[in-house]
Design a protein around this motif. Structure first.
Motif, PDB file in Angstrom:
ATOM      1  N   SER A   1      57.557  32.238 105.511  1.00  0.00           N
ATOM      2  CA  SER A   1      56.528  31.195 105.571  1.00  0.00           C
ATOM      3  C   SER A   1      55.155  31.798 105.850  1.00  0.00           C
ATOM      4  CB  SER A   1      56.882  30.169 106.651  1.00  0.00           C
ATOM      5  OG  SER A   1      58.104  29.525 106.357  1.00  0.00           O
TER       6      SER A   1
ATOM      7  N   GLY B   1      57.326  36.308 108.634  1.00  0.00           N
ATOM      8  CA  GLY B   1      58.438  36.033 107.738  1.00  0.00           C
ATOM      9  C   GLY B   1      57.989  35.352 106.464  1.00  0.00           C
TER      10      GLY B   1
ATOM     11  N   SER C   1      68.479  39.948 112.473  1.00  0.00           N
ATOM     12  CA  SER C   1      67.818  39.017 111.568  1.00  0.00           C
ATOM     13  C   SER C   1      68.426  37.639 111.753  1.00  0.00           C
ATOM     14  CB  SER C   1      67.992  39.466 110.109  1.00  0.00           C
ATOM     15  OG  SER C   1      69.340  39.274 109.691  1.00  0.00           O
ATOM     16  N   TRP C   2      67.867  36.658 111.030  1.00  0.00           N
ATOM     17  CA  TRP C   2      68.426  35.311 111.128  1.00  0.00           C
ATOM     18  C   TRP C   2      69.769  35.204 110.431  1.00  0.00           C
ATOM     19  CZ3 TRP C   2      69.315  32.408 106.702  1.00  0.00           C
ATOM     20  CH2 TRP C   2      68.572  32.709 105.552  1.00  0.00           C
TER      21      TRP C   2
ATOM     22  N   THR D   1      57.781  31.525 113.089  1.00  0.00           N
ATOM     23  CA  THR D   1      58.912  32.229 113.699  1.00  0.00           C
ATOM     24  C   THR D   1      60.272  31.777 113.176  1.00  0.00           C
ATOM     25  OG1 THR D   1      58.561  30.678 115.559  1.00  0.00           O
ATOM     26  CG2 THR D   1      57.739  32.923 115.814  1.00  0.00           C
ATOM     27  N   GLY D   2      60.288  31.139 112.027  1.00  0.00           N
ATOM     28  CA  GLY D   2      61.560  30.869 111.360  1.00  0.00           C
ATOM     29  C   GLY D   2      62.358  29.730 111.964  1.00  0.00           C
TER      30      GLY D   2
ATOM     31  N   LEU E   1      68.372  25.998 107.415  1.00  0.00           N
ATOM     32  CA  LEU E   1      66.965  26.242 107.745  1.00  0.00           C
ATOM     33  C   LEU E   1      66.244  24.931 108.024  1.00  0.00           C
ATOM     34  CD1 LEU E   1      66.261  28.911 104.972  1.00  0.00           C
ATOM     35  CD2 LEU E   1      66.972  29.305 107.334  1.00  0.00           C
TER      36      LEU E   1
END
Length: 487
Positions: A185, A183, A452-453, A341-342, A142
């Motif tokens: 954050s 998400g 998903s991520w 947006t991750g 991440l």
């Protein structure tokens, strides 16, 4: 200096967040000292250095989100905020003499294995090169912000920034702020932004499941108790280990438990949004609980109920100089855009170019999705050991628990290498058999039921470990028979 009876081994570690820290500490415990940590920034901390957005905090309780050998009796909160976590990392690095090994401002752009010498050459952004016996990338999953490919994204006239690159020079007071993404954050910073902004518009693509966050401030009495009776903090750690591991049990083994978690989440979400007719229908998830990351918050949903907050669920089709246009044709004017947006979590090690034995390109090897033996070693990339590699993320527990197991594996690997000489290359059949088992278990998991991520563009789940955390720790043991020795 190497342990008595073994040859010296030089180790290059890339990154000094929790993963790099765990690796260096364990290697030093075993007597290895020829270690260089390349850190592109000017401080330790990884994601906890980079993510300084308002409200940034961990959603795993701090007594568990910390090294088992470095308990902190003075955590300010059960779910600690970013400054406290960053200070913890700094303190641990100082106590374990890690900073002596760190080269700050040193960005690694490439690493190449030399078949003739059996060593890795690390290449830095300034053109400098250095050789090492072992390469340990610890850049995390991440670390690289993801921005959506929306037409006109660069045409917006006002400030626009990603939450992981928060622009603290932008004054949000009284502004029309557009938040894209809902998400982990965004759930934390939206309530903080809303307090300053004139109006906040939240653009939601997929609604998250949200559970209550049983946070509390630890008082001076708690701190004294944890210091005088360390067993009390150990009990707190063990309790939360059991509770958060319960999420993994639900996703992996006990679907009726997952049904119960879903019911608790929906009840929490309904209770917090029922004051605004129709809002619950907007923010109610329509996929299996656990498929995406479940979030913990008590203030995000109440923020959405305020008159100065709007929730938009129509797809964004275009960014204009004045704001964002959605599929219904409406243009939502904004003064500031914040991208929540991750991260590009499936692009492991990017943009570092990694070349293994025989000139193999690691990113080409991973073109269909990253894979590694226990997330640690890859065939044809001798003496390369990853920290927080493919399929070592947890669906419910603490990643630090995994990192300690990986650091132990790394140290066992380096100890064996120091005794045998040569290079260690994981057997291709061993890694393939392991990966087939992991993907077989994942194929029946909840993580296949939405995007998903956790998943790559090919649909392969590259992030998550499919079993429980203790099972990873028990299974991820260095075995010399899994490797061939290259002389």
């Amino acid at each position: 200096m190497a342990p008595v009876g073994v040859r010296a081994v030089s180790v290059a570690v890339i990154g000094c967040g929790f993963g790099g820290l765990a690796a260096v500490i364990e290697l030093k415990r075993r007597g290895f000292d020829d270690i260089v940590v390349f850190e592109k920034a000017g401080d330790v901390g990884g994601v906890w250095r980079e993510n300084t957005y308002p409200g940034a905090a961990c959603d795993v309780p701090s007594p568990f989100y910390s090294f088992s050998y470095e308990p902190n009796p003075r955590w300010p909160h059960r779910f600690s905020r970013q400054p406290a976590i960053l200070q913890y990392i700094r303190d641990v690095a100082a106590r374990h003499d890690v900073l002596r090994h760190v080269r700050f401002g040193a960005e690694v752009t490439g690493a190449r294995f030399d078949d003739g010498t059996g060593r890795w050459t690390v290449e830095l952004a300034g053109g400098e090169r250095a050789e090492f016996d072992v390469l340990v990338p610890a850049v995390g999953q991440l670390s690289r912000p993801a921005l959506p490919d929306i037409p006109g994204r660069d045409t917006f006239a006002g400030p626009a920034f990603h939450s992981a690159r928060w622009d603290h020079d932008v004054d949000l007071t009284g502004k029309r702020v557009a938040v894209v993404g809902t998400g982990a954050s965004a759930v934390q910073f939206v309530p903080e932004v809303r307090r300053l902004a004139g109006h906040t518009t939240v653009f939601q693509r997929t609604a998250p499941y949200i559970l209550p966050r049983p946070d509390r401030e630890f008082s001076p009495l708690h701190h004294r108790l944890f210091e005088k009776l360390p067993i009390t903090e150990l009990v707190e750690r063990a309790t939360w280990f059991g509770l958060v591991e319960g999420l993994s049990v639900a996703w992996v083994y006990a679907r009726p438990l997952a049904t119960g978690i879903r019911a608790v989440s929906l009840r929490h979400m309904l209770n917090q949004t029922k004051s605004v007719p129709g809002l619950f229908d907007k923010i109610r998830p329509d996929y299996a609980v656990g498929c995406k990351r479940v979030l913990f918050s008590d203030d995000y949903l109440p923020a959405l109920t305020q008159p100065d907050v709007s929730v938009v669920t129509d797809r964004i089709t275009e960014i204009t100089p004045r704001g964002l246009r959605t599929a219904d044709g409406a243009e939502h004017e904004a003064d500031v855009i914040i991208w929540g947006t991750g991260f590009r979590a499936t692009e492991f090690l990017a943009p570092i170019a990694v070349t293994g034995a025989g000139g193999r390109d690691l990113h080409d090897e991973w073109r269909d999705g990253a894979h590694a033996y226990y997330g640690l070693t890859v065939p044809h990339f001798p003496n390369l050991v990853l920290m927080y590699g493919p399929n070592t993320n947890t669906g419910g527990g603490s990643i630090i628990y995994f990192l300690e197991a990986q650091a132990r594996y790394l140290a066992d690997y380096v100890e064996h290498l120091a005794r045998t000489g040569g290079c260690l290359d994981v057997e291709e059949e061993v890694e393939r058999t392991y990966d087939e088992e992991i993907q077989r278990r994942l194929a029946d998991s909840v993580w296949t039921r939405c995007s998903s991520w956790y998943r790559s563009a090919t649909g392969r789940i590259t992030a998550n470990w499919p079993l429980l955390s203790p099972q990873y720790r028990a299974r991820a043991r260095f075995r010399p028979a899994d490797y061939r020795v290259l002389r």
